[in-house]
Design a protein around this motif. Structure first.
Motif, PDB file in Angstrom:
ATOM      1  N   LEU A   1       0.830  -1.208   0.000  1.00 53.02           N
ATOM      2  CA  LEU A   1       0.000   0.000   0.000  1.00 53.02           C
ATOM      3  C   LEU A   1       0.863   1.256   0.000  1.00 53.02           C
ATOM      4  CD1 LEU A   1      -2.826   1.280   0.204  1.00 53.02           C
ATOM      5  CD2 LEU A   1      -2.619   1.152   2.684  1.00 53.02           C
ATOM      6  N   CYS A   2       1.891   1.288   0.855  1.00 52.06           N
ATOM      7  CA  CYS A   2       2.801   2.452   0.890  1.00 52.06           C
ATOM      8  C   CYS A   2       3.531   2.601  -0.443  1.00 52.06           C
ATOM      9  CB  CYS A   2       3.815   2.290   2.019  1.00 52.06           C
ATOM     10  SG  CYS A   2       3.145   2.511   3.682  1.00 52.06           S
ATOM     11  N   GLY A   3       3.994   1.473  -0.982  1.00 51.55           N
ATOM     12  CA  GLY A   3       4.699   1.524  -2.267  1.00 51.55           C
ATOM     13  C   GLY A   3       3.796   1.992  -3.391  1.00 51.55           C
ATOM     14  N   SER A   4       2.539   1.539  -3.380  1.00 51.16           N
ATOM     15  CA  SER A   4       1.585   1.940  -4.421  1.00 51.16           C
ATOM     16  C   SER A   4       1.275   3.430  -4.334  1.00 51.16           C
ATOM     17  CB  SER A   4       0.287   1.129  -4.285  1.00 51.16           C
ATOM     18  OG  SER A   4       0.542  -0.249  -4.425  1.00 51.16           O
ATOM     19  N   ALA A   5       1.137   3.938  -3.091  1.00 49.55           N
ATOM     20  CA  ALA A   5       0.884   5.372  -2.903  1.00 49.55           C
ATOM     21  C   ALA A   5       2.044   6.190  -3.461  1.00 49.55           C
ATOM     22  CB  ALA A   5       0.680   5.680  -1.423  1.00 49.55           C
ATOM     23  N   CYS A   6       3.262   5.732  -3.194  1.00 50.69           N
ATOM     24  CA  CYS A   6       4.444   6.435  -3.711  1.00 50.69           C
ATOM     25  C   CYS A   6       4.524   6.326  -5.230  1.00 50.69           C
ATOM     26  CB  CYS A   6       5.715   5.862  -3.072  1.00 50.69           C
ATOM     27  SG  CYS A   6       5.865   6.166  -1.303  1.00 50.69           S
TER      28      CYS A   6
END
Length: 422
Positions: A95-100
């Protein structure tokens, strides 16, 4: 104030001790967590069953059985809690990687040069997340030790904040650097938790004043965090005012909403502070946390240059009530936030022409990042290693900086509907 400073030492010490234990004996820590979870589920199941007997509500019976069933699985299938831990943390990383990644795509669309550092962490987050999801043989002890290292680093930050809070000889200077913060999902809960704390304080009727000042002289720069009672309002919103003019950025054009309103055209508005705060409290039912920051003449020059850049990069955007000249039929536009904001306060809204904030992204170029444009000129160290800054991240930082000796954050005012109406 002394209580808050003391809590930094208490929390920092607890984090350091827990982190050290997790690093040294990760397997035992995992076992302890498992035992505590089983005991909690048992107690929860018993409580719900007793409540069912008293109130005869089927949902209490259902959740009681569910609690006992989950307890049974934890007791007999040790791999289940390991699977839950691995999958949840893996999903969080993705999720964090996708947001970035979405932010990197937006930067590309806006012809804005993103940082290579953010690209590297995007790849690391996504790869590590999928590695956890797809590797059932991943050793849980390694994950517990990684959490332990994180807790110790976070504990050092709390202890450092506490020391600066009691040392009168501290030469205070903000320095732009990456700040180790709480996990993003916890930062998102900070504004609502702060509001809950204030509400408890008001219910107890304590005599302490919510508004505190280190100096009586007026300040030119203020940071405003407001939080509401439901939905996305609980996550909070942040903006700033300079010379009593509020500058607020967000996703206000309903025609541009995408991805459940998390993406849209970037818009900022300006409005007099004296009109904005009463409107947010009375009409929007928000509570306000306002922090006053003492600035030097040189810093004011930097702030004014940044504000001028913001103004030059915007063009006037008209709300529905303006475009349709519907001032005599306000009820027709009341559900549209930009329209009722303009109607009640005279706020003027502007769309961002190009560059970094041309497109709003809730987990990237958001209201906190916009406020950081100005505070960043002062050296505020709220840069996140995840590339995600939330209003909660800033609220946590503002409160901790306010508690420090010789801090340029010299006032804190808290406004709620209850305190304003008193």
């Amino acid at each position: 104030m002394f209580y808050d400073v003391a809590m930094n030492f208490v929390i920092g010490t607890i984090l350091m001790v827990v982190g050290a234990i997790m690093i040294c004996i990760p397997n035992r820590v995992f076992t302890w967590i498992l035992v505590v979870s089983i005991l909690f589920l048992f107690a929860n199941g018993v409580t719900l069953f007793i409540r069912f007997i008293k109130n005869k509500k089927n949902k209490d019976f259902f959740f009681s059985i569910l609690s006992f069933a989950f307890m049974f699985f934890l007791m007999n299938f040790r791999y289940i809690p390991q699977w839950i831990l691995r999958v949840n943390f893996g999903g969080y990383c993705i999720l964090c990687g996708s947001a970035c990644f979405i932010q990197l795509v937006i930067d590309k669309i806006n012809h804005f040069k993103g940082k290579f550092f953010n690209f590297v962490f995007t790849i690391i987050y996504i790869l590590f997340g999928f590695y956890l999801l797809l590797n059932p043989n991943f050793h849980t002890d390694l994950l517990m030790q990684a959490f332990g290292i994180y807790f110790m680093i976070l504990g050092l930050r709390y202890l450092g904040d506490g020391y600066v809070g009691i040392n009168p000889l501290t030469k205070y200077k903000w320095k732009r650097k990456v700040r180790i913060t709480l996990p993003a999902f916890l930062c998102a809960l900070v504004p609502d938790a702060a509001l809950a704390s204030i509400n408890r304080y008001l219910e107890e009727g304590k005599p302490e004043d919510l508004n505190t000042y280190k100096m009586e002289d007026p300040v030119r720069l203020k940071v405003i965090v407001h939080v509401g009672p439901k939905g996305f309002q609980k996550v909070g919103h942040i903006c700033f005012s300079y010379d009593n003019i509020v500058y607020s950025y967000g996703n206000y054009d309903s025609d541009s909403f995408r991805l459940n309103q998390t993406i849209g055209d970037g818009i900022f508005f300006t409005v007099p502070l004296e009109k904005y705060i009463p409107n947010m409290i009375s009409a929007e039912n928000n509570s306000i946390f306002e922090y006053g920051i003492l600035t030097t003449p040189k810093q004011n020059e930097f702030i004014e240059k940044e504000i001028e850049k913001i103004r030059l990069n915007g063009y006037r955007w008209y709300t529905k009530i303006e475009k349709e000249d519907g001032y005599d039929h306000f009820s027709k536009y009341e559900m549209d936030y930009p329209s009722r904001l303009h109607y009640r306060t005279g706020a003027k809204l502007y769309k961002v022409k190009s560059g970094k904030f041309h497109i709003y992204w809730a987990l990237g170029d958001n209201c906190a990042s916009f406020t950081d444009l100005v505070l960043g000129t002062l050296g505020a160290d709220v840069l996140s290693i995840r590339g995600i800054i939330s209003p909660g991240t800033y609220l946590d930082w503002l409160q901790k900086e306010y508690l420090k000796k010789n801090s340029p954050i010299v006032s804190r005012c808290i406004y709620t509907k209850e305190t304003v109406e008193q």
